[in-house]
Structures are given as structure tokens and as C-alpha cells.
Motif scaffolding. Structure first.
Motif, PDB file in Angstrom:
ATOM      1  N   GLU A   1     -10.621  -0.950   8.207  1.00 37.39           N
ATOM      2  CA  GLU A   1     -10.556  -0.065   7.047  1.00 37.39           C
ATOM      3  C   GLU A   1     -11.271   1.230   7.352  1.00 37.39           C
ATOM      4  O   GLU A   1     -12.114   1.259   8.228  1.00 37.39           O
ATOM      5  CB  GLU A   1     -11.220  -0.738   5.848  1.00 37.39           C
ATOM      6  CG  GLU A   1     -10.418  -1.895   5.310  1.00 37.39           C
ATOM      7  CD  GLU A   1     -11.053  -2.458   4.060  1.00 37.39           C
ATOM      8  OE1 GLU A   1     -10.370  -2.434   3.037  1.00 37.39           O
ATOM      9  OE2 GLU A   1     -12.209  -2.897   4.115  1.00 37.39           O
ATOM     10  N   PRO A   2     -11.005   2.294   6.674  1.00 38.02           N
ATOM     11  CA  PRO A   2     -10.074   2.428   5.561  1.00 38.02           C
ATOM     12  C   PRO A   2      -8.635   2.588   6.049  1.00 38.02           C
ATOM     13  O   PRO A   2      -8.406   3.069   7.155  1.00 38.02           O
ATOM     14  CB  PRO A   2     -10.551   3.692   4.861  1.00 38.02           C
ATOM     15  CG  PRO A   2     -11.149   4.520   5.945  1.00 38.02           C
ATOM     16  CD  PRO A   2     -11.744   3.532   6.918  1.00 38.02           C
ATOM     17  N   LEU A   3      -7.695   2.176   5.236  1.00 42.35           N
ATOM     18  CA  LEU A   3      -6.281   2.233   5.601  1.00 42.35           C
ATOM     19  C   LEU A   3      -5.635   3.533   5.145  1.00 42.35           C
ATOM     20  O   LEU A   3      -4.626   3.551   4.473  1.00 42.35           O
ATOM     21  CB  LEU A   3      -5.537   1.031   5.006  1.00 42.35           C
ATOM     22  CG  LEU A   3      -5.989  -0.330   5.526  1.00 42.35           C
ATOM     23  CD1 LEU A   3      -5.250  -1.438   4.806  1.00 42.35           C
ATOM     24  CD2 LEU A   3      -5.773  -0.426   7.021  1.00 42.35           C
TER      25      LEU A   3
ATOM     26  N   LEU B   1      -3.180  12.947   4.928  1.00 41.28           N
ATOM     27  CA  LEU B   1      -1.758  13.244   5.023  1.00 41.28           C
ATOM     28  C   LEU B   1      -0.946  12.452   4.011  1.00 41.28           C
ATOM     29  O   LEU B   1       0.057  12.932   3.518  1.00 41.28           O
ATOM     30  CB  LEU B   1      -1.247  12.987   6.440  1.00 41.28           C
ATOM     31  CG  LEU B   1      -1.854  13.871   7.532  1.00 41.28           C
ATOM     32  CD1 LEU B   1      -1.326  13.474   8.898  1.00 41.28           C
ATOM     33  CD2 LEU B   1      -1.571  15.340   7.259  1.00 41.28           C
ATOM     34  N   ARG B   2      -1.362  11.202   3.699  1.00 44.63           N
ATOM     35  CA  ARG B   2      -0.627  10.393   2.740  1.00 44.63           C
ATOM     36  C   ARG B   2      -1.451  10.107   1.499  1.00 44.63           C
ATOM     37  O   ARG B   2      -1.067   9.323   0.660  1.00 44.63           O
ATOM     38  CB  ARG B   2      -0.184   9.086   3.379  1.00 44.63           C
ATOM     39  CG  ARG B   2       0.763   9.330   4.513  1.00 44.63           C
ATOM     40  CD  ARG B   2       1.947   8.439   4.601  1.00 44.63           C
ATOM     41  NE  ARG B   2       2.342   7.688   3.476  1.00 44.63           N
ATOM     42  CZ  ARG B   2       3.499   7.845   2.838  1.00 44.63           C
ATOM     43  NH1 ARG B   2       4.323   8.780   3.202  1.00 44.63           N
ATOM     44  NH2 ARG B   2       3.810   7.078   1.848  1.00 44.63           N
ATOM     45  N   VAL B   3      -2.584  10.701   1.412  1.00 48.01           N
ATOM     46  CA  VAL B   3      -3.459  10.494   0.258  1.00 48.01           C
ATOM     47  C   VAL B   3      -3.564  11.812  -0.491  1.00 48.01           C
ATOM     48  O   VAL B   3      -3.523  12.877   0.107  1.00 48.01           O
ATOM     49  CB  VAL B   3      -4.870  10.045   0.729  1.00 48.01           C
ATOM     50  CG1 VAL B   3      -5.776   9.798  -0.463  1.00 48.01           C
ATOM     51  CG2 VAL B   3      -4.765   8.804   1.575  1.00 48.01           C
ATOM     52  N   ARG B   4      -3.691  11.733  -1.785  1.00 47.34           N
ATOM     53  CA  ARG B   4      -3.835  12.963  -2.562  1.00 47.34           C
ATOM     54  C   ARG B   4      -4.969  13.812  -2.031  1.00 47.34           C
ATOM     55  O   ARG B   4      -6.002  13.297  -1.634  1.00 47.34           O
ATOM     56  CB  ARG B   4      -4.120  12.622  -4.025  1.00 47.34           C
ATOM     57  CG  ARG B   4      -2.895  12.274  -4.776  1.00 47.34           C
ATOM     58  CD  ARG B   4      -3.255  12.147  -6.225  1.00 47.34           C
ATOM     59  NE  ARG B   4      -2.625  10.923  -6.663  1.00 47.34           N
ATOM     60  CZ  ARG B   4      -3.003  10.195  -7.674  1.00 47.34           C
ATOM     61  NH1 ARG B   4      -4.063  10.513  -8.350  1.00 47.34           N
ATOM     62  NH2 ARG B   4      -2.351   9.127  -7.995  1.00 47.34           N
TER      63      ARG B   4
ATOM     64  N   GLY C   1       0.840  -1.198   0.000  1.00 48.18           N
ATOM     65  CA  GLY C   1       0.000   0.000   0.000  1.00 48.18           C
ATOM     66  C   GLY C   1       0.871   1.243   0.000  1.00 48.18           C
ATOM     67  O   GLY C   1       1.406   1.626   1.040  1.00 48.18           O
ATOM     68  N   HIS C   2       1.030   1.842  -1.149  1.00 45.73           N
ATOM     69  CA  HIS C   2       1.902   3.012  -1.262  1.00 45.73           C
ATOM     70  C   HIS C   2       1.400   4.196  -0.447  1.00 45.73           C
ATOM     71  O   HIS C   2       2.187   4.978   0.055  1.00 45.73           O
ATOM     72  CB  HIS C   2       2.066   3.413  -2.736  1.00 45.73           C
ATOM     73  CG  HIS C   2       2.795   2.379  -3.523  1.00 45.73           C
ATOM     74  ND1 HIS C   2       4.163   2.282  -3.524  1.00 45.73           N
ATOM     75  CD2 HIS C   2       2.344   1.359  -4.301  1.00 45.73           C
ATOM     76  CE1 HIS C   2       4.537   1.270  -4.279  1.00 45.73           C
ATOM     77  NE2 HIS C   2       3.450   0.686  -4.766  1.00 45.73           N
ATOM     78  N   ARG C   3       0.104   4.345  -0.329  1.00 47.65           N
ATOM     79  CA  ARG C   3      -0.453   5.473   0.431  1.00 47.65           C
ATOM     80  C   ARG C   3      -0.255   5.320   1.930  1.00 47.65           C
ATOM     81  O   ARG C   3      -0.202   6.303   2.647  1.00 47.65           O
ATOM     82  CB  ARG C   3      -1.931   5.648   0.128  1.00 47.65           C
ATOM     83  CG  ARG C   3      -2.207   5.943  -1.320  1.00 47.65           C
ATOM     84  CD  ARG C   3      -1.864   7.374  -1.656  1.00 47.65           C
ATOM     85  NE  ARG C   3      -2.263   7.652  -3.033  1.00 47.65           N
ATOM     86  CZ  ARG C   3      -1.604   8.443  -3.816  1.00 47.65           C
ATOM     87  NH1 ARG C   3      -0.529   9.051  -3.408  1.00 47.65           N
ATOM     88  NH2 ARG C   3      -2.019   8.645  -5.041  1.00 47.65           N
ATOM     89  N   VAL C   4      -0.164   4.078   2.403  1.00 45.95           N
ATOM     90  CA  VAL C   4       0.045   3.853   3.841  1.00 45.95           C
ATOM     91  C   VAL C   4       1.470   3.409   4.143  1.00 45.95           C
ATOM     92  O   VAL C   4       1.833   3.204   5.292  1.00 45.95           O
ATOM     93  CB  VAL C   4      -0.973   2.838   4.408  1.00 45.95           C
ATOM     94  CG1 VAL C   4      -2.374   3.406   4.353  1.00 45.95           C
ATOM     95  CG2 VAL C   4      -0.895   1.509   3.688  1.00 45.95           C
TER      96      VAL C   4
END
Length: 75
Positions: free
Chosen positions: A60-62, A68-71, A22-25
Motif C-alpha cells: 500500500e498505498p494502491l 494520475l488516477r486520484v483526484r 478499486g475504482h481509482r486503481v
């Protein structure tokens, strides 16, 4: 990948249905259907390449609701 064994409290509990990075997390994610008595935050183990890797049961959601880490969502 999928199919890896999952054990909770030292006993077989499930198998991974799907997984990946999971690149966003910034962490590996594995999905598995666990028994209802396995709680969020509990440590389990996933069998990967002949070794038991520690994992933590998450809800969830992760991603953080602060994005902060999501667009940033479109305006």
C-alpha cells in the motif's frame, strides 16, 4: 467479499478479509494476511466462484503518488 481462500506457491496461505473493486486503481482489490515469506510482487491465487484467479501481492498505498488516477488534492 471476504472469506475466499488464498494460496501461495500452490499451498493454502490465508483467507481474504475484505475485497472489492478499486475504482481509482481500476482493478479488483483483496486484503489478506499472508505469511512473512510471501514477497511483494509475488503471484498468489484467490479462490473465486470455484476457480483460482491469479493475483499479485502489492504494497500500500494502491495509488500513484503523482495522483494520475486520484483526484487532485485541494489547494
Amino acid at each position: 467479499m471476504g472469506g475466499e481462500p488464498v494460496r501461495a506457491r500452490g499451498v493454502p496461505a490465508s483467507r481474504v478479509t475484505s475485497g472489492g473493486y478499486g475504482h481509482r486503481v481500476d482493478a479488483s482489490i483483496a486484503y489478506a494476511c499472508l505469511p512473512v515469506d510471501v514477497e511483494v510482487g509475488e503471484q498468489v491465487e484467490v479462490g473465486v466462484s470455484g476457480m483460482w484467479v491469479p493475483a499479485v501481492v502489492a504494497v500500500e498505498p494502491l495509488y500513484g503518488p503523482e495522483y494520475l488516477r486520484v483526484r487532485t488534492p485541494p489547494r
